[in-house]
Design an enzyme around this catalytic site. Structure first.
Site, PDB file in Angstrom:
ATOM      1  N   MET A  34     -76.704 -91.710 -45.805  1.00 22.22           N
ATOM      2  CA  MET A  34     -75.402 -92.358 -45.617  1.00 22.22           C
ATOM      3  C   MET A  34     -75.583 -93.558 -44.681  1.00 22.22           C
ATOM      4  SD  MET A  34     -72.585 -89.376 -45.849  1.00 22.22           S
ATOM      5  CE  MET A  34     -72.630 -88.807 -44.192  1.00 22.22           C
ATOM      6  N   GLY A  35     -76.825 -94.049 -44.563  1.00 23.06           N
ATOM      7  CA  GLY A  35     -77.084 -95.203 -43.712  1.00 23.06           C
ATOM      8  C   GLY A  35     -77.156 -94.825 -42.251  1.00 23.06           C
ATOM      9  N   HIS A  41     -84.899 -90.462 -40.928  1.00 30.48           N
ATOM     10  CA  HIS A  41     -84.898 -91.099 -42.253  1.00 30.48           C
ATOM     11  C   HIS A  41     -86.217 -91.815 -42.505  1.00 30.48           C
ATOM     12  CE1 HIS A  41     -80.376 -91.265 -41.395  1.00 30.48           C
ATOM     13  NE2 HIS A  41     -80.456 -90.527 -42.479  1.00 30.48           N
ATOM     14  N   GLN A  65     -67.607 -85.805 -49.303  1.00 30.46           N
ATOM     15  CA  GLN A  65     -68.121 -84.766 -48.409  1.00 30.46           C
ATOM     16  C   GLN A  65     -67.444 -84.759 -47.041  1.00 30.46           C
ATOM     17  OE1 GLN A  65     -72.243 -86.479 -48.675  1.00 30.46           O
ATOM     18  NE2 GLN A  65     -72.382 -85.833 -46.551  1.00 30.46           N
ATOM     19  N   GLN A 157     -77.940 -77.854 -46.398  1.00 33.78           N
ATOM     20  CA  GLN A 157     -77.815 -78.889 -47.429  1.00 33.78           C
ATOM     21  C   GLN A 157     -79.045 -78.904 -48.340  1.00 33.78           C
ATOM     22  OE1 GLN A 157     -76.255 -83.054 -46.890  1.00 33.78           O
ATOM     23  NE2 GLN A 157     -78.401 -83.566 -46.734  1.00 33.78           N
ATOM     24  N   SER A 189     -79.896 -87.783 -35.394  1.00 34.85           N
ATOM     25  CA  SER A 189     -78.771 -87.744 -36.331  1.00 34.85           C
ATOM     26  C   SER A 189     -78.011 -89.051 -36.191  1.00 34.85           C
ATOM     27  CB  SER A 189     -77.852 -86.577 -35.945  1.00 34.85           C
ATOM     28  OG  SER A 189     -76.569 -86.758 -36.498  1.00 34.85           O
ATOM     29  N   SER A 190     -77.465 -89.525 -37.295  1.00 31.63           N
ATOM     30  CA  SER A 190     -76.663 -90.757 -37.224  1.00 31.63           C
ATOM     31  C   SER A 190     -75.470 -90.542 -36.301  1.00 31.63           C
ATOM     32  CB  SER A 190     -76.166 -91.150 -38.613  1.00 31.63           C
ATOM     33  OG  SER A 190     -77.268 -91.233 -39.487  1.00 31.63           O
TER      34      SER A 190
HETATM   35  O1  PAF Z   1     -77.507 -85.965 -45.638  1.00 28.87           O
HETATM   36  C1  PAF Z   1     -76.852 -86.951 -45.979  1.00 28.87           C
HETATM   37  O2  PAF Z   1     -77.000 -88.064 -45.461  1.00 28.87           O
HETATM   38  C2  PAF Z   1     -75.825 -86.806 -47.100  1.00 28.87           C
HETATM   39  O3  PAF Z   1     -75.243 -85.547 -47.061  1.00 28.87           O
HETATM   40  C3  PAF Z   1     -76.409 -87.101 -48.505  1.00 28.87           C
HETATM   41  C4  PAF Z   1     -77.519 -86.146 -48.862  1.00 28.87           C
HETATM   42  C5  PAF Z   1     -76.907 -88.523 -48.546  1.00 28.87           C
HETATM   43  C6  PAF Z   1     -75.327 -86.949 -49.584  1.00 28.87           C
HETATM   44  O4  PAF Z   1     -74.279 -87.831 -49.394  1.00 28.87           O
END
Ligand code: PAF
Length: 289
Positions: A34-35, A41, A65, A157, A189-190
């Site tokens: 999600m950037g 990442h 979400q 997730q 975490s973002s």
């Molecule tokens: O983990 C995330 O950043 C989000 O839940 C994902 C997997 C990109 C789905 O929108």
């Protein structure tokens, strides 16, 4: 490093590019995000670059979400910074669709991951995981990646995404990578961008609680109720922190463990910090016996 990194916003263009790669037998690695990229990442991107010939990073703040009182509108979106990081990391394409491109007004269908979407984080965030699965399924259908990379920080997730790929016979293989932590142990975490420096220190208590439990288990304490009380008291006695949940889960089924830990398990945690905004953080750790 090659810094030609294309930005693609149209799903059909993304589909064509991926199809072309597949036709020319080039493997595709996808890092769905999600950037607001951080070192977690970047570790996924690095792994994708090692293992596949083409790397796509999707940047999409997925409205499906987020619950009604959550941070969809304020979620950080430092796109230029993300772009620079992706260029430096050798990403081939950033897929950056608009919400309306993935979910036009006629959109109706959702993926439902069943029972496990309602547990742990799913209890506090109803609908969250089905929203994640729906977005990830669309991304996978568009790109048909050979491999997709997810961080272990979002343990539930990743488990649910693997379950979806198995159940729906999707050809993509899911690889999970270890949690990347700050020097004090706080999982990257973002959402850490919401925390002031003092809170970033306080929030490391999640990691310290995991270490304490790992230690206790090593010293022969295996009663789940006692270990969960220890976890709750460590977190709730840290000023400014409030535990949302702590559970030991089975690694194969993600279901809660019984009275005793007699096989390796995962401790899943979520806690709140602060009032304005009230930020929810998650963490987890392997518990080996
Ligand atoms: O983990 C995330 O950043 C989000 O839940 C994902 C997997 C990109 C789905 O929108």
């Amino acid at each position: 490093m090659d810094d030609t990194c294309r930005i693609v916003s149209s799903p059909s263009k993304m589909h064509k590019i991926a199809q072309q790669w597949t036709l020319t037998e080039q493997s595709i690695g996808v890092v769905a995000t999600m950037g607001c990229l951080h070192k977690g990442h970047l570790s996924l991107i690095e792994e994708a670059r090692k293992r596949t010939q083409k790397t796509v990073v999707s940047i999409f703040v997925n409205p499906l979400q987020f619950g009604q009182n959550e941070d969809l509108d304020t979620y950080p979106k430092p796109f230029e910074r993300d772009l620079e990081l992706c260029k430096k990391a050798g990403v081939d394409v950033i897929f950056h669709p608009k919400a309306v491109d993935l979910y036009p007004s006629s959109f109706q269908t959702k993926v439902d991951g069943g029972l496990l979407t309602k547990k742990y984080c799913g209890r506090t965030r109803p609908g969250h995981f089905n929203g994640v699965l729906t977005a990830v399924h669309i991304l996978f259908e568009l790109m048909k990646p050979t491999l997709a990379f997810f961080g272990e920080k979002d343990f539930q997730q990743s488990f649910l995404i693997k379950q979806m790929c198995r159940d729906l016979r999707l050809p993509t293989e899911i690889l999970t990578m270890p949690i990347i932590r700050e020097a004090n142990g706080l999982a990257m975490s973002s959402r850490n961008t919401y925390l002031c420096p003092e809170q970033q220190e306080t929030a490391a208590c999640l990691f310290h609680a995991i270490l304490s439990v790992q230690n206790a288990v090593k010293n022969g304490y295996t009663k789940t109720s006692e270990l969960l009380s220890l976890t709750a008291s460590l977190i709730n006695h840290t000023p400014g922190m409030q535990l949302d949940y702590a559970h030991f889960v089975d690694l194969k089924t993600l279901l809660p463990l019984g009275d005793n830990i007699n096989t390796s398990a995962r401790l899943l945690l979520a806690a709140y910090i602060g009032d304005n905004p009230r930020v929810r953080l998650i963490d987890n750790g392997l518990i080996s016996v």
